[in-house]
Write an enzyme that holds these catalytic residues in place. Structure first.
Site, short mmCIF file in Angstrom:
data_model
loop_
_atom_site.label_atom_id
_atom_site.label_comp_id
_atom_site.label_asym_id
_atom_site.label_seq_id
_atom_site.Cartn_x
_atom_site.Cartn_y
_atom_site.Cartn_z
N PRO A 2 0.83 -1.21 0.00
CA PRO A 2 0.00 0.00 0.00
C PRO A 2 0.86 1.26 0.00
O PRO A 2 1.58 1.52 0.95
CB PRO A 2 -0.80 -0.11 1.30
CG PRO A 2 -0.24 -1.27 2.04
CD PRO A 2 0.88 -1.86 1.28
N GLU A 3 0.79 1.98 -1.08
CA GLU A 3 1.47 3.28 -1.16
C GLU A 3 0.41 4.36 -0.97
O GLU A 3 -0.76 4.06 -0.82
CB GLU A 3 2.14 3.42 -2.52
CG GLU A 3 3.23 2.40 -2.78
CD GLU A 3 4.55 2.80 -2.14
OE1 GLU A 3 4.68 3.94 -1.70
OE2 GLU A 3 5.46 1.96 -2.10
N HIS A 89 -4.40 -13.63 10.22
CA HIS A 89 -3.70 -12.37 9.96
C HIS A 89 -4.59 -11.14 10.13
O HIS A 89 -4.21 -10.05 9.72
CB HIS A 89 -3.08 -12.39 8.56
CG HIS A 89 -2.05 -13.46 8.39
ND1 HIS A 89 -0.99 -13.61 9.26
CD2 HIS A 89 -1.90 -14.43 7.47
CE1 HIS A 89 -0.24 -14.63 8.86
NE2 HIS A 89 -0.78 -15.15 7.78
N ARG A 107 2.26 -9.22 7.86
CA ARG A 107 3.59 -8.89 8.41
C ARG A 107 3.54 -7.95 9.61
O ARG A 107 4.56 -7.64 10.18
CB ARG A 107 4.47 -8.30 7.30
CG ARG A 107 4.70 -9.33 6.22
CD ARG A 107 5.73 -8.90 5.23
NE ARG A 107 5.68 -9.81 4.10
CZ ARG A 107 6.42 -9.71 3.02
NH1 ARG A 107 7.28 -8.74 2.93
NH2 ARG A 107 6.32 -10.57 2.06
N ARG A 151 19.80 20.21 2.64
CA ARG A 151 20.10 18.81 2.92
C ARG A 151 21.28 18.31 2.11
O ARG A 151 21.35 18.50 0.90
CB ARG A 151 18.86 17.96 2.60
CG ARG A 151 17.59 18.43 3.31
CD ARG A 151 17.65 18.16 4.79
NE ARG A 151 17.39 16.77 5.02
CZ ARG A 151 16.17 16.29 5.28
NH1 ARG A 151 15.14 17.09 5.36
NH2 ARG A 151 16.01 15.00 5.47
#
Length: 271
Positions: A2-3, A89, A107, A151
């Site tokens: 899932p993005e 799950h 997971r 950065r």
DNA sequence: AGATGTCCCTGGAAGC
DNA sequence: TGCTTCCAGGGACATC
């Protein structure tokens, strides 16, 4: 996995249907990434007002308090008037007057966290450091360039960190950098303004395209657990080590950056 | 403060 | 065939 686009499609798939529902019960399976943070039974009787999204978090707003839901990498949500018996799950289930919301997450990188409000320390800890939403007006090319100039880390890792812009995961980072012609190891502060603007446009483009395909992704995802997503089917570089660049024919390379795989074309992407 | 490394977890693939 | 090892992923956290 899932993005951001899948999280958004998930949100749209049940937000309207669950709005107004009264919670009957909440039960947890095996521990997820973080504890719920309240007594499950204490939420009974509350009403679901709306479902919003921030980055990859779903915000289930209640008449009092909010549930922060993260799908991790293997999580998926179902909402239906009734659901089949729970499987091994299925680690979170919210029974309401309008249906059952269930998190399936083999997971267990996902999480469901209760916070009394978005100002609460638990919510601030999870959401406070997030960068701007890439598909909203706040994502501005020049501001993006200014932020990158502070950065020194490689651009790929800065994108992934999510504190400048959210939603650019490991796959999208490689794809957007390819699209912008930028080498993933280039220091973020070395991007010129035009190149930063190109990267900005690439991020928006790659995510918008993913959103447009999000519906089919979701279907694939829930039916074919662990299968490579839609995106890999036409990825330009991700997962294509050794294969030929679709633009120039050079072999795609893979490197490790911050314990993550990065894919790029050394001919199309320059430092 | 930013940068870097570590850890969480499971299932599938690869290696022996 | 059956074991072990590696890898994928997001992101909080500890350390420098």
């Amino acid at each position: 996995m899932p993005e951001l686009p899948e999280v958004e499609v998930t949100r749209r798939s049940f937000a309207d249907r669950i709005a107004g529902a009264r919670i009957l019960a909440l039960s947890m399976g095996k521990p997820l990434r973080w504890p719920l943070g309240c007594e499950p039974l204490s939420l009974a009787g509350r009403v679901v007002h709306s479902v919003a999204r921030r980055g990859k978090y779903l915000l289930v707003h209640l008449d009092e308090g909010v549930l922060l839901v993260h799908l991790g990498m293997s999580g998926s949500l179902q909402f239906a008037p009734s659901l089949p018996e729970r499987g091994v799950h299925d680690h979170f289930e919210l029974s309401t007057t309008q249906g059952v919301l269930r998190l399936h997450d083999p997971r267990r990188f996902g999480a469901v966290v209760y916070a009394p409000s978005l100002d609460d320390v638990r919510a601030v800890k999870l959401l406070g450091g997030l960068g701007v939403e890439p598909l909203e007006l706040g994502f501005d090319p020049l501001a993006f360039h200014r932020a990158l100039r502070l950065r020194r880390a490689p651009i790929k890792q800065v994108l992934l960190a999510g504190d400048i812009v959210v939603g650019v995961g490991n796959i999208y980072a490689s794809e957007a950098l390819f699209m912008a012609g930028i080498h993933p190891a280039l220091r973020a502060d070395k991007l010129s303004k035009p190149r930063a603007q190109r990267l900005h446009a690439a991020i928006v483009s790659v995510l918008q395209r993913a959103v447009a395909l999000g519906g089919s992704t979701l279907r694939d995802f829930s039916s074919a657990e662990g299968q490579s997503g839609y995106f890999q089917l036409d990825a330009m570089v991700y997962g294509r080590e050794g294969q030929l660049c679709r633009a120039c024919g050079t072999a795609i390379q893979s490197i490790r950056q911050g314990q993550r795989s990065t894919f790029f074309c050394r001919s199309c992407q320059k430092k």
